[in-house]
Write a protein that holds these residues in place. Structure first.
Motif, PDB file in Angstrom:
ATOM      1  N   ASP A   1      -4.962   6.084  -1.562  1.00 37.68           N
ATOM      2  CA  ASP A   1      -4.239   4.837  -1.331  1.00 37.68           C
ATOM      3  C   ASP A   1      -4.146   4.069  -2.630  1.00 37.68           C
ATOM      4  O   ASP A   1      -5.125   3.991  -3.383  1.00 37.68           O
ATOM      5  CB  ASP A   1      -4.985   3.940  -0.326  1.00 37.68           C
TER       6      ASP A   1
ATOM      7  N   GLN B   1       0.849  -1.196   0.000  1.00 39.09           N
ATOM      8  CA  GLN B   1       0.000   0.000   0.000  1.00 39.09           C
ATOM      9  C   GLN B   1       0.881   1.240   0.000  1.00 39.09           C
ATOM     10  O   GLN B   1       1.919   1.271   0.670  1.00 39.09           O
ATOM     11  CB  GLN B   1      -0.895  -0.015   1.236  1.00 39.09           C
TER      12      GLN B   1
ATOM     13  N   LEU C   1      -7.363  11.543   1.417  1.00 39.72           N
ATOM     14  CA  LEU C   1      -6.252  10.604   1.291  1.00 39.72           C
ATOM     15  C   LEU C   1      -6.399   9.845  -0.020  1.00 39.72           C
ATOM     16  O   LEU C   1      -7.508   9.651  -0.516  1.00 39.72           O
ATOM     17  CB  LEU C   1      -6.256   9.590   2.434  1.00 39.72           C
TER      18      LEU C   1
ATOM     19  N   MET D   1       0.184   5.279   0.765  1.00 37.77           N
ATOM     20  CA  MET D   1      -0.794   6.269   1.207  1.00 37.77           C
ATOM     21  C   MET D   1      -0.241   7.665   0.942  1.00 37.77           C
ATOM     22  O   MET D   1       0.924   7.942   1.242  1.00 37.77           O
ATOM     23  CB  MET D   1      -1.090   6.121   2.702  1.00 37.77           C
ATOM     24  N   HIS D   2      -1.082   8.529   0.402  1.00 34.17           N
ATOM     25  CA  HIS D   2      -0.711   9.924   0.153  1.00 34.17           C
ATOM     26  C   HIS D   2      -1.745  10.814   0.837  1.00 34.17           C
ATOM     27  O   HIS D   2      -2.949  10.646   0.632  1.00 34.17           O
ATOM     28  CB  HIS D   2      -0.698  10.195  -1.356  1.00 34.17           C
TER      29      HIS D   2
END
Length: 103
Positions: free
Chosen positions: A93, A47, A91, A49-50
């Motif tokens: 992902d 994964q 977010l 995540m940003h």
């Protein structure tokens, strides 16, 4: 496709997501309510995540940090992680392989 045409689903309390699936990956766009939590869990998926907007507290393998807009976290396969929205957040992902349960 256009994100505006993808229906949002509340996948867990406070996490409203729009999902895009390819053959080997899934891309999730989340609108997260302030205070919403995802309990500690792990999965086979790699994964990334940003944090697009907001402040998000994230624990990866027992190490807790606070992330803000522009931050990126890489979550390896089968590593425990959890999170909490300190503010409302946006977010993104990316998961590989596909998150079948998000279809």
């Amino acid at each position: 496709m256009n994100l505006s045409e993808i229906p949002s689903k509340e996948m867990m309390p406070g996490y409203h997501g729009k999902m895009v699936h390819a053959n080997t990956m899934s891309w999730a766009f989340w609108d997260v309510e302030i205070g919403a939590q995802v309990p500690e869990h792990q999965h086979i998926h790699e994964q990334i995540m940003h944090v697009v907007e907001g402040t998000f507290e994230f624990t990866l393998d027992g190490n807790t940090k606070t992330y803000k807009a522009g931050d990126v976290v890489i979550i390896p396969s089968n590593v425990p992680h959890s999170g909490k929205a300190i503010t409302t957040c946006k977010l993104m992902d990316v998961f590989s392989p596909v998150r079948e349960e998000y279809k």
